[in-house]
Enzyme design. Structure first.
Site, PDB file in Angstrom:
ATOM      1  N   LYS A  80       0.855  -1.183   0.000  1.00 54.91           N
ATOM      2  CA  LYS A  80       0.000   0.000   0.000  1.00 54.91           C
ATOM      3  C   LYS A  80       0.891   1.233   0.000  1.00 54.91           C
ATOM      4  O   LYS A  80       1.919   1.257   0.689  1.00 54.91           O
ATOM      5  CB  LYS A  80      -0.882  -0.035   1.254  1.00 54.91           C
ATOM      6  CG  LYS A  80      -1.921   1.057   1.329  1.00 54.91           C
ATOM      7  CD  LYS A  80      -2.793   0.891   2.571  1.00 54.91           C
ATOM      8  CE  LYS A  80      -3.871   1.942   2.665  1.00 54.91           C
ATOM      9  NZ  LYS A  80      -4.727   1.780   3.857  1.00 54.91           N
ATOM     10  N   SER A 155      -9.736   1.741   3.027  1.00 57.89           N
ATOM     11  CA  SER A 155      -8.859   2.493   2.170  1.00 57.89           C
ATOM     12  C   SER A 155      -7.854   1.635   1.395  1.00 57.89           C
ATOM     13  O   SER A 155      -7.308   2.102   0.405  1.00 57.89           O
ATOM     14  CB  SER A 155      -8.091   3.544   2.991  1.00 57.89           C
ATOM     15  OG  SER A 155      -7.236   2.908   3.912  1.00 57.89           O
ATOM     16  N   SER A 179      -9.866  -0.612   7.221  1.00 57.65           N
ATOM     17  CA  SER A 179      -9.276  -0.402   5.891  1.00 57.65           C
ATOM     18  C   SER A 179      -8.551  -1.607   5.306  1.00 57.65           C
ATOM     19  O   SER A 179      -8.139  -1.562   4.145  1.00 57.65           O
ATOM     20  CB  SER A 179      -8.317   0.787   5.915  1.00 57.65           C
ATOM     21  OG  SER A 179      -9.044   1.984   5.893  1.00 57.65           O
TER      22      SER A 179
END
Lengths: 491, 95
Positions: A80, A155, A179
């Site tokens: 990420k 997210s 997330s």
């Protein structure tokens, strides 16, 4: 194709020299080339660097023969874009630091390198991890591999979409209010949020420091266990990391779950739950009961206050953490006539709408005259939410709930309405507020359109082993992981 | 908890974020709605409840006071928007 296999399977094949890391990495890069223009999981790829890492792994395997290799040797793992990898871009999907190159490695990055992983590219996300759909990325949204009209969640939407579509073998995400688990549920992956302090946050760009944790998004529970044991453990560089031994999670998965007590909280079977989610969860609970677990009805009475509590605490912490993006030491700068105007201009131009809203809300909650009414009260309610779980865990070994109230929603459906977007985090947020661990695993599909549904299993602090065991027992006796998304629309 | 509406211009200034008039208008409405929802917390009896700042409380975490490596000077400056003579360049602060 090797990119469709799991870490466990590939490690076995690499050991037997049936496949090379360069073949696996090449297959991932081909898949990215083929579908990512439309899927948009990745923000940055350095193919040459990835293949060089793969080549180094292959040399090590050739050199060392059949001796024991590092556990993730030659396995491509996506990161990420909020976790530092030295020499690679780190943008948090924000315009304010879109030119930033990490000067050092996060501790998890260092540990993945030591474990032999091939670090493959930077994955899309909501800007600074603020959002539940990846639509808040300043570089454009990621799509859901199961249906391009739907969001992959957020997210860590890029991480989940990439794993679900075989662009990488596994990925790391971060989870502040769901997330990791929510996008894993929306994309049909396994996603684990470790106990607060289990994994070092050093090198993770801070959103809400008392809630953030890094964790794995994978194709199977076994892979989640393998990745978790590689990244966990005390780190002197993160004073909140817990000095506790890391169990060999992947070695204890096949134990049976007979006699384990699993709590079913009535507050999570809420009115807004879609029928398909409700039915899938009920069937999953029956299934766990069939495997010998004892299902016990429990109550977590403060659940309804979790979203309000979270959106005070998380935004307050964010408003302080994001003060560092001021145009002085890194990132974009927009000049002004004095320092204050420079800060205002830089942040006004650099942050997206959701980040601005949250900074303003958090600043308000901490401001003189409102601190006691908002921030202090939220911290007290947080105590009550945490106490609910600790009380429940005196009677049960784990708690099961739906991960989300519905399958993946459509792009554009909630983006204009922040409160509706916040409410999608309802079932994942308490886990972060309480600092406990949680995992989401696939437990079914909606019919039309076909979209994955997630089962959330929550465990005691530092008891990842139990939730992994339950998740593995469920996964191995069901068929959901065998289903793959049809990616024709992305080609 | 207060029912007054937020003075968004003032709070944005505190947060050092410039907003366009359009943003002020949209965010005001949206944050008003969020604050209305947060009013929920008023219903909870928190008397005698201690606040939680960290779910896994650890206090006074120290390390040995030893010299260790740190980020090299040039690496620390590499991402700077403006630098000169090995320093960050900032706008003039004192007259």
């Amino acid at each position: 194709m090797p990119n469709s296999l799991t870490i466990a399977k590939l490690a076995e094949q690499l050991g037997k020299k049936q496949v090379s890391s360069q073949e696996i990495t090449g297959a991932c890069l081909d898949q990215i080339e083929k579908i990512d223009a439309k899927l948009h999981s990745f923000l940055h790829i350095d193919a040459e660097d990835a293949l060089a890492q793969a080549k180094a792994a292959d040399c090590m395997i050739a050199r060392d023969g059949n001796s024991t290799h590092p556990p993730l040797l030659g396995i491509p793992v996506g990161m990420k874009d909020i976790i530092a990898v030295k020499g690679q871009p780190l943008t948090c999907a924000s315009k304010i630091i879109d030119n930033f190159i990490s000067p050092y490695n996060a501790t998890v990055t260092q540990r993945l390198r030591e474990a032999g992983a091939v670090l493959l590219g930077r994955l899309n996300m909501d800007e600074f991890a603020m959002g539940s759909s990846t639509e808040n990325s300043a570089l454009g949204p990621t799509r859901n591999p199961w249906n391009q009209e739907h969001t992959p969640g957020g997210s860590s939407g890029g991480s989940a979409a990439a794993v679900a579509s075989d662009e990488c073998i596994a990925a790391l995400g971060s989870d502040t209010g769901g997330s990791i688990r929510q996008p894993a549920a929306f994309c049909g992956c396994v996603g684990l949020k470790p106990t607060y302090g289990r994994v070092s946050r050093f090198g993770l760009v801070a959103f809400a420091s008392s809630l953030d944790q890094i964790g794995p998004i994978t194709k199977t529970v076994e892979d989640a266990a393998l990745l978790l044991e590689a990244i966990s453990g005390h780190d002197p560089k993160d004073s909140t990391s817990i000095p506790a031994q890391v169990p060999a999670y992947s070695q204890a998965l096949n134990a049976d779950i007979r006699g384990l007590k699993i709590g079913l909280p009535k507050e999570y079977m809420v009115a807004g739950l879609s029928d398909e989610v409700k039915n899938s969860i009920n069937r999953a609970v029956e299934h766990l009961s069939g495997l010998g677990a004892e299902i016990i009805d429990i109550s977590l009475p403060h659940t309804e206050y979790a979203v309000a509590t979270y959106y005070i605490i998380a935004t307050a912490e964010a408003s302080a953490n994001l003060a560092r993006f001021d145009g002085i030491r890194y990132g974009r700068r927009k000049e002004g006539k004095d320092p204050i105007e420079l800060y205002c201009n830089t942040r006004g131009a650099g942050f997206g709408a959701e980040v601005k809203r949250r900074i303003i809300l958090g600043t308000y909650a901490l401001s003189s005259g409102y601190y006691d009414a908002y921030y202090l009260r939220a911290q007290k309610v947080r105590t009550l939410i945490r106490r609910d779980f600790l009380n429940a865990f005196e009677h049960v070994d784990a708690v099961v709930t739906p991960t989300t109230t519905s399958p993946a929603f459509k792009l554009g459906e909630k983006i204009e309405d922040p409160l509706q977007m916040y409410l999608t985090d309802l079932l994942t947020i308490s886990c972060n507020l309480s600092g406990i661990c949680g995992i989401s695993i696939p437990c079914g599909f909606s019919a039309n359109p076909q979209l994955p549904i997630g089962l959330q299993i929550l465990g005691k602090p530092l008891d990842e082993q139990t939730i992994l065991k339950i998740a593995h027992a469920y996964e191995q006796s069901t068929v959901w992981r065998e289903e793959k998304p049809d990616l024709t629309a992305f080609q | 908890m207060s029912n007054e509406s937020m003075d968004i211009k003032y709070v944005a200034q505190l947060a050092r974020v410039s907003l366009t008039p359009e943003e002020e208008r949209i965010f005001s409405g949206q944050l008003e709605e969020v604050l209305g929802y947060i009013e929920h917390l008023k219903k909870v009896d928190v008397s005698g409840v201690e606040p939680t700042a960290h779910a896994v409380p650890r206090e006074n975490v120290t390390r040995p006071d030893e010299i260790a490596g740190s980020l090299p000077h040039e690496d620390a400056l590499r991402n700077a928007p403006s630098k000169s003579n090995g320093l960050f360049v900032v706008p003039q602060i004192v007259e």
